[in-house]
Design a protein around this motif. Structure first.
Motif, PDB file in Angstrom:
ATOM      1  N   LEU A  56       0.861  -1.179   0.000  1.00 22.49           N
ATOM      2  CA  LEU A  56       0.000   0.000   0.000  1.00 22.49           C
ATOM      3  C   LEU A  56       0.897   1.227   0.000  1.00 22.49           C
ATOM      4  N   THR A  57       0.651   2.139  -0.927  1.00 20.86           N
ATOM      5  CA  THR A  57       1.490   3.325  -1.070  1.00 20.86           C
ATOM      6  C   THR A  57       0.650   4.530  -1.451  1.00 20.86           C
ATOM      7  N   ASN A  58       1.179   5.719  -1.169  1.00 20.32           N
ATOM      8  CA  ASN A  58       0.539   6.913  -1.721  1.00 20.32           C
ATOM      9  C   ASN A  58       1.483   7.591  -2.717  1.00 20.32           C
ATOM     10  N   ASP A  59       2.471   6.856  -3.176  1.00 19.85           N
ATOM     11  CA  ASP A  59       3.408   7.348  -4.185  1.00 19.85           C
ATOM     12  C   ASP A  59       2.792   7.121  -5.564  1.00 19.85           C
ATOM     13  N   THR A  60       1.979   8.068  -5.995  1.00 22.46           N
ATOM     14  CA  THR A  60       1.274   7.912  -7.263  1.00 22.46           C
ATOM     15  C   THR A  60       2.190   8.127  -8.465  1.00 22.46           C
ATOM     16  N   LYS A  61       3.408   8.611  -8.247  1.00 25.21           N
ATOM     17  CA  LYS A  61       4.350   8.811  -9.349  1.00 25.21           C
ATOM     18  C   LYS A  61       5.145   7.545  -9.661  1.00 25.21           C
ATOM     19  N   GLN A  62       5.030   6.537  -8.804  1.00 25.88           N
ATOM     20  CA  GLN A  62       5.774   5.284  -9.014  1.00 25.88           C
ATOM     21  C   GLN A  62       5.528   4.692 -10.391  1.00 25.88           C
ATOM     22  N   ALA A  64       5.030   6.006 -13.069  1.00 27.18           N
ATOM     23  CA  ALA A  64       5.602   6.785 -14.165  1.00 27.18           C
ATOM     24  C   ALA A  64       7.117   6.611 -14.233  1.00 27.18           C
ATOM     25  N   ARG A  65       7.681   5.855 -13.306  1.00 23.02           N
ATOM     26  CA  ARG A  65       9.128   5.635 -13.259  1.00 23.02           C
ATOM     27  C   ARG A  65       9.420   4.226 -13.781  1.00 23.02           C
ATOM     28  N   ILE A  72       7.998  -3.523  -9.668  1.00 23.68           N
ATOM     29  CA  ILE A  72       6.655  -3.914  -9.222  1.00 23.68           C
ATOM     30  C   ILE A  72       6.195  -5.142 -10.000  1.00 23.68           C
ATOM     31  N   ALA A  73       6.343  -5.107 -11.308  1.00 20.85           N
ATOM     32  CA  ALA A  73       5.921  -6.225 -12.158  1.00 20.85           C
ATOM     33  C   ALA A  73       6.671  -7.503 -11.800  1.00 20.85           C
TER      34      ALA A  73
END
Length: 153
Positions: A56-62, A64-65, A72-73
């Protein structure tokens, strides 16, 4: 389900989620010895090898990197994000984050329990703006139905 809360998830939110989701194992990165400060690229592989199923994260820019997306995949972990509008800081921002996660996370976990593969989920934000969080009625200007008015007896 074993859920890792990323370092950017506020600890008060983690405490609330742990209280409400007792049937799941929730751990915050800051609570695991040696994990604080782990870069996201390494965090996902580390979490997968430690038996976590969800981050669970609030890093919504992840997402896009490119290197983080690959990490993650490759981890195979489910990823749940929630948006936190940082212009609403303090109690308002924390309250919106807690409300978003506490209202949406149980539904997300239900989806993940029957998932046959890796999923990426986004929790819908609770709007913390003054206009959307309050409804104000001035009965002198707009009296509700059945409101006694001056001159009525």
């Amino acid at each position: 389900m074993k859920i890792l809360l990323d370092e950017n998830v506020p600890l008060p939110l983690a405490r609330m989620a742990q209280l409400l989701l007792k049937q799941h194992e929730l751990q915050h990165v800051a609570e695991i010895v040696g994990w604080a400060g782990t870069k996201d690229i390494e965090l996902y592989a580390r979490a997968a090898s430690a038996g976590f199923q969800v981050v669970l994260t609030n890093d919504t820019k992840q997402m896009a990197r490119p290197l983080e997306v690959v990490a993650i995949a490759e981890s195979g972990l489910h990823r749940i994000e929630y948006r936190h509008n940082h212009k609403h800081g303090g109690l308002v921002g924390l309250g919106a984050a807690v409300a978003t996660v506490c209202a949406g996370l149980p539904h997300a976990l239900t989806e993940l329990e029957c998932a046959t593969g890796q999923l990426l989920l986004s929790l819908t934000s609770i709007d913390p703006s003054h206009q959307s969080r309050l409804r104000i009625v001035n009965p002198a200007a707009t009296p509700p139905k059945h409101w006694p008015t001056a001159g009525s007896a």
